[in-house]
Scaffold this motif. Structure first.
Motif, PDB file in Angstrom:
ATOM      1  N   ARG A   5      -5.321  12.563 -54.815  1.00  0.00           N
ATOM      2  CA  ARG A   5      -4.845  11.210 -54.544  1.00  0.00           C
ATOM      3  C   ARG A   5      -4.088  11.244 -53.214  1.00  0.00           C
ATOM      4  NH1 ARG A   5      -2.609   7.807 -58.871  1.00  0.00           N
ATOM      5  NH2 ARG A   5      -2.639   9.820 -59.842  1.00  0.00           N
ATOM      6  N   ILE A   6      -4.399  10.266 -52.366  1.00  0.00           N
ATOM      7  CA  ILE A   6      -3.756  10.165 -51.063  1.00  0.00           C
ATOM      8  C   ILE A   6      -3.014   8.840 -51.016  1.00  0.00           C
ATOM      9  CG2 ILE A   6      -4.124  10.154 -48.573  1.00  0.00           C
ATOM     10  CD1 ILE A   6      -6.886  11.475 -49.209  1.00  0.00           C
TER      11      ILE A   6
ATOM     12  N   ASN B 226      -6.132   9.191 -36.272  1.00  0.00           N
ATOM     13  CA  ASN B 226      -5.664   7.802 -36.337  1.00  0.00           C
ATOM     14  C   ASN B 226      -6.592   6.945 -37.187  1.00  0.00           C
ATOM     15  OD1 ASN B 226      -3.729   8.699 -34.598  1.00  0.00           O
ATOM     16  ND2 ASN B 226      -4.386   7.480 -32.859  1.00  0.00           N
ATOM     17  N   THR B 227      -7.886   7.177 -37.060  1.00  0.00           N
ATOM     18  CA  THR B 227      -8.855   6.432 -37.856  1.00  0.00           C
ATOM     19  C   THR B 227      -8.662   6.716 -39.340  1.00  0.00           C
ATOM     20  OG1 THR B 227     -10.427   6.619 -36.022  1.00  0.00           O
ATOM     21  CG2 THR B 227     -11.308   5.967 -38.157  1.00  0.00           C
ATOM     22  N   VAL B 228      -8.448   7.973 -39.674  1.00  0.00           N
ATOM     23  CA  VAL B 228      -8.237   8.361 -41.072  1.00  0.00           C
ATOM     24  C   VAL B 228      -6.960   7.709 -41.596  1.00  0.00           C
ATOM     25  CG1 VAL B 228      -7.721  10.307 -42.607  1.00  0.00           C
ATOM     26  CG2 VAL B 228      -9.531  10.516 -40.894  1.00  0.00           C
ATOM     27  N   PHE B 229      -5.886   7.756 -40.813  1.00  0.00           N
ATOM     28  CA  PHE B 229      -4.624   7.167 -41.256  1.00  0.00           C
ATOM     29  C   PHE B 229      -4.746   5.652 -41.421  1.00  0.00           C
ATOM     30  CE2 PHE B 229      -0.251   5.556 -40.389  1.00  0.00           C
ATOM     31  CZ  PHE B 229       0.303   5.992 -41.576  1.00  0.00           C
ATOM     32  N   ASP B 230      -5.465   4.993 -40.520  1.00  0.00           N
ATOM     33  CA  ASP B 230      -5.674   3.542 -40.645  1.00  0.00           C
ATOM     34  C   ASP B 230      -6.418   3.206 -41.929  1.00  0.00           C
ATOM     35  OD1 ASP B 230      -4.331   3.046 -38.296  1.00  0.00           O
ATOM     36  OD2 ASP B 230      -6.164   2.922 -37.079  1.00  0.00           O
ATOM     37  N   LYS B 231      -7.403   4.016 -42.278  1.00  0.00           N
ATOM     38  CA  LYS B 231      -8.154   3.805 -43.520  1.00  0.00           C
ATOM     39  C   LYS B 231      -7.233   3.950 -44.736  1.00  0.00           C
ATOM     40  CE  LYS B 231     -12.471   2.929 -43.402  1.00  0.00           C
ATOM     41  NZ  LYS B 231     -12.859   1.623 -43.876  1.00  0.00           N
ATOM     42  N   ILE B 232      -6.358   4.940 -44.698  1.00  0.00           N
ATOM     43  CA  ILE B 232      -5.439   5.162 -45.811  1.00  0.00           C
ATOM     44  C   ILE B 232      -4.453   3.996 -45.906  1.00  0.00           C
ATOM     45  CG2 ILE B 232      -3.639   6.677 -46.730  1.00  0.00           C
ATOM     46  CD1 ILE B 232      -5.122   9.001 -45.255  1.00  0.00           C
ATOM     47  N   LYS B 233      -3.957   3.533 -44.757  1.00  0.00           N
ATOM     48  CA  LYS B 233      -3.011   2.410 -44.755  1.00  0.00           C
ATOM     49  C   LYS B 233      -3.644   1.131 -45.285  1.00  0.00           C
ATOM     50  CE  LYS B 233      -1.303   1.797 -40.707  1.00  0.00           C
ATOM     51  NZ  LYS B 233      -0.542   1.600 -39.475  1.00  0.00           N
ATOM     52  N   GLU B 234      -4.916   0.916 -45.016  1.00  0.00           N
ATOM     53  CA  GLU B 234      -5.614  -0.290 -45.490  1.00  0.00           C
ATOM     54  C   GLU B 234      -5.571  -0.391 -47.012  1.00  0.00           C
ATOM     55  OE1 GLU B 234      -9.632  -0.440 -44.111  1.00  0.00           O
ATOM     56  OE2 GLU B 234      -9.030  -0.590 -42.013  1.00  0.00           O
ATOM     57  N   SER B 235      -5.809   0.733 -47.681  1.00  0.00           N
ATOM     58  CA  SER B 235      -5.873   0.688 -49.148  1.00  0.00           C
ATOM     59  C   SER B 235      -4.576   1.138 -49.806  1.00  0.00           C
ATOM     60  CB  SER B 235      -7.030   1.541 -49.645  1.00  0.00           C
ATOM     61  OG  SER B 235      -6.818   2.870 -49.266  1.00  0.00           O
ATOM     62  N   ASN B 236      -3.669   1.744 -49.042  1.00  0.00           N
ATOM     63  CA  ASN B 236      -2.367   2.201 -49.518  1.00  0.00           C
ATOM     64  C   ASN B 236      -2.462   3.384 -50.479  1.00  0.00           C
ATOM     65  OD1 ASN B 236       0.413   2.214 -49.480  1.00  0.00           O
ATOM     66  ND2 ASN B 236       0.615   0.683 -51.086  1.00  0.00           N
ATOM     67  N   ARG B 237      -3.497   3.450 -51.294  1.00  0.00           N
ATOM     68  CA  ARG B 237      -3.687   4.571 -52.215  1.00  0.00           C
ATOM     69  C   ARG B 237      -5.182   4.705 -52.501  1.00  0.00           C
ATOM     70  NH1 ARG B 237      -0.936   3.417 -57.471  1.00  0.00           N
ATOM     71  NH2 ARG B 237       0.912   3.869 -56.253  1.00  0.00           N
ATOM     72  N   LEU B 238      -5.708   5.917 -52.339  1.00  0.00           N
ATOM     73  CA  LEU B 238      -7.105   6.175 -52.659  1.00  0.00           C
ATOM     74  C   LEU B 238      -7.301   7.664 -52.869  1.00  0.00           C
ATOM     75  CD1 LEU B 238      -9.299   5.895 -49.457  1.00  0.00           C
ATOM     76  CD2 LEU B 238      -6.872   6.012 -49.360  1.00  0.00           C
ATOM     77  N   THR B 239      -8.491   8.035 -53.297  1.00  0.00           N
ATOM     78  CA  THR B 239      -8.782   9.449 -53.507  1.00  0.00           C
ATOM     79  C   THR B 239      -9.450  10.010 -52.262  1.00  0.00           C
ATOM     80  OG1 THR B 239     -10.970   9.059 -54.440  1.00  0.00           O
ATOM     81  CG2 THR B 239      -9.093   9.084 -55.977  1.00  0.00           C
TER      82      THR B 239
ATOM     83  N   VAL C 254     -12.213  11.572 -52.162  1.00  0.00           N
ATOM     84  CA  VAL C 254     -13.655  11.280 -52.241  1.00  0.00           C
ATOM     85  C   VAL C 254     -13.934   9.874 -51.701  1.00  0.00           C
ATOM     86  CG1 VAL C 254     -15.601  11.020 -53.819  1.00  0.00           C
ATOM     87  CG2 VAL C 254     -13.930  12.838 -54.208  1.00  0.00           C
ATOM     88  N   GLU C 255     -13.112   8.901 -52.113  1.00  0.00           N
ATOM     89  CA  GLU C 255     -13.285   7.531 -51.619  1.00  0.00           C
ATOM     90  C   GLU C 255     -13.088   7.469 -50.109  1.00  0.00           C
ATOM     91  OE1 GLU C 255     -10.238   5.579 -53.843  1.00  0.00           O
ATOM     92  OE2 GLU C 255     -11.534   5.186 -55.566  1.00  0.00           O
ATOM     93  N   LEU C 256     -12.084   8.159 -49.605  1.00  0.00           N
ATOM     94  CA  LEU C 256     -11.807   8.162 -48.169  1.00  0.00           C
ATOM     95  C   LEU C 256     -12.950   8.804 -47.398  1.00  0.00           C
ATOM     96  CD1 LEU C 256      -9.907   7.704 -45.773  1.00  0.00           C
ATOM     97  CD2 LEU C 256      -8.819   9.886 -46.320  1.00  0.00           C
ATOM     98  N   PHE C 257     -13.448   9.923 -47.888  1.00  0.00           N
ATOM     99  CA  PHE C 257     -14.544  10.626 -47.222  1.00  0.00           C
ATOM    100  C   PHE C 257     -15.787   9.743 -47.157  1.00  0.00           C
ATOM    101  CE2 PHE C 257     -17.740  13.946 -46.641  1.00  0.00           C
ATOM    102  CZ  PHE C 257     -17.120  14.727 -45.661  1.00  0.00           C
ATOM    103  N   LYS C 258     -16.106   9.059 -48.273  1.00  0.00           N
ATOM    104  CA  LYS C 258     -17.275   8.167 -48.308  1.00  0.00           C
ATOM    105  C   LYS C 258     -17.080   6.971 -47.390  1.00  0.00           C
ATOM    106  CE  LYS C 258     -18.897   9.288 -52.949  1.00  0.00           C
ATOM    107  NZ  LYS C 258     -19.087   8.800 -54.327  1.00  0.00           N
ATOM    108  N   SER C 259     -15.880   6.425 -47.360  1.00  0.00           N
ATOM    109  CA  SER C 259     -15.575   5.277 -46.509  1.00  0.00           C
ATOM    110  C   SER C 259     -15.727   5.629 -45.027  1.00  0.00           C
ATOM    111  CB  SER C 259     -14.162   4.782 -46.790  1.00  0.00           C
ATOM    112  OG  SER C 259     -13.808   3.745 -45.926  1.00  0.00           O
ATOM    113  N   LEU C 260     -15.258   6.810 -44.659  1.00  0.00           N
ATOM    114  CA  LEU C 260     -15.394   7.250 -43.273  1.00  0.00           C
ATOM    115  C   LEU C 260     -16.857   7.489 -42.916  1.00  0.00           C
ATOM    116  CD1 LEU C 260     -12.378   9.707 -43.115  1.00  0.00           C
ATOM    117  CD2 LEU C 260     -12.604   7.570 -41.840  1.00  0.00           C
ATOM    118  N   ALA C 261     -17.610   8.084 -43.849  1.00  0.00           N
ATOM    119  CA  ALA C 261     -19.027   8.341 -43.605  1.00  0.00           C
ATOM    120  C   ALA C 261     -19.801   7.030 -43.463  1.00  0.00           C
ATOM    121  CB  ALA C 261     -19.611   9.180 -44.731  1.00  0.00           C
TER     122      ALA C 261
END
Length: 98
Positions: free
Chosen positions: A64-65, A7-20, A22-29
């Motif tokens: 790209r996600i 759910n946390t990962v999906f919320d992060k993806i929804k916030e930006s709508n599109r990201l890579t 690498v960006e998602l992994f760094k954001s979560l870290a």
């Protein structure tokens, strides 16, 4: 009660709508969610199977996600019934011209 990491990962993806990835992994870290790479890939796969995201390759090392836009199906028969009901309702008032 802890929120599942999916759910946390999906919320992060929804916030930006599109990201890579690498960006998602760094954001979560950065937020303190350290995930092993195989677990991260499994979460992305689960979200893609559920139809919530799409994952596509940009380069050999980067993906790209994107969030999947929910499409509403328009039932043509239901639409016709609605139009007929509206016209019947309007016709039920005698003496009123359109």
């Amino acid at each position: 009660m802890a929120i599942p990491i999916r759910n946390t990962v999906f919320d992060k993806i929804k916030e930006s709508n599109r990201l890579t990835d690498v960006e998602l992994f760094k954001s979560l870290a950065k937020e303190g969610h350290v995930i092993a790479e195989d677990r991260f890939n499994k979460i992305l796969l689960d979200l893609e199977i559920l139809g919530l995201i799409t994952v596509s390759w940009i380069t050999k090392e980067e993906r790209r996600i994107e969030v999947v836009a929910a499409e509403q199906e328009v039932d043509k028969i239901e639409e016709q019934v609605k139009e007929t009901m509206e016209s019947d309702y309007e016709a039920s008032f005698p003496g009123v011209d359109k």
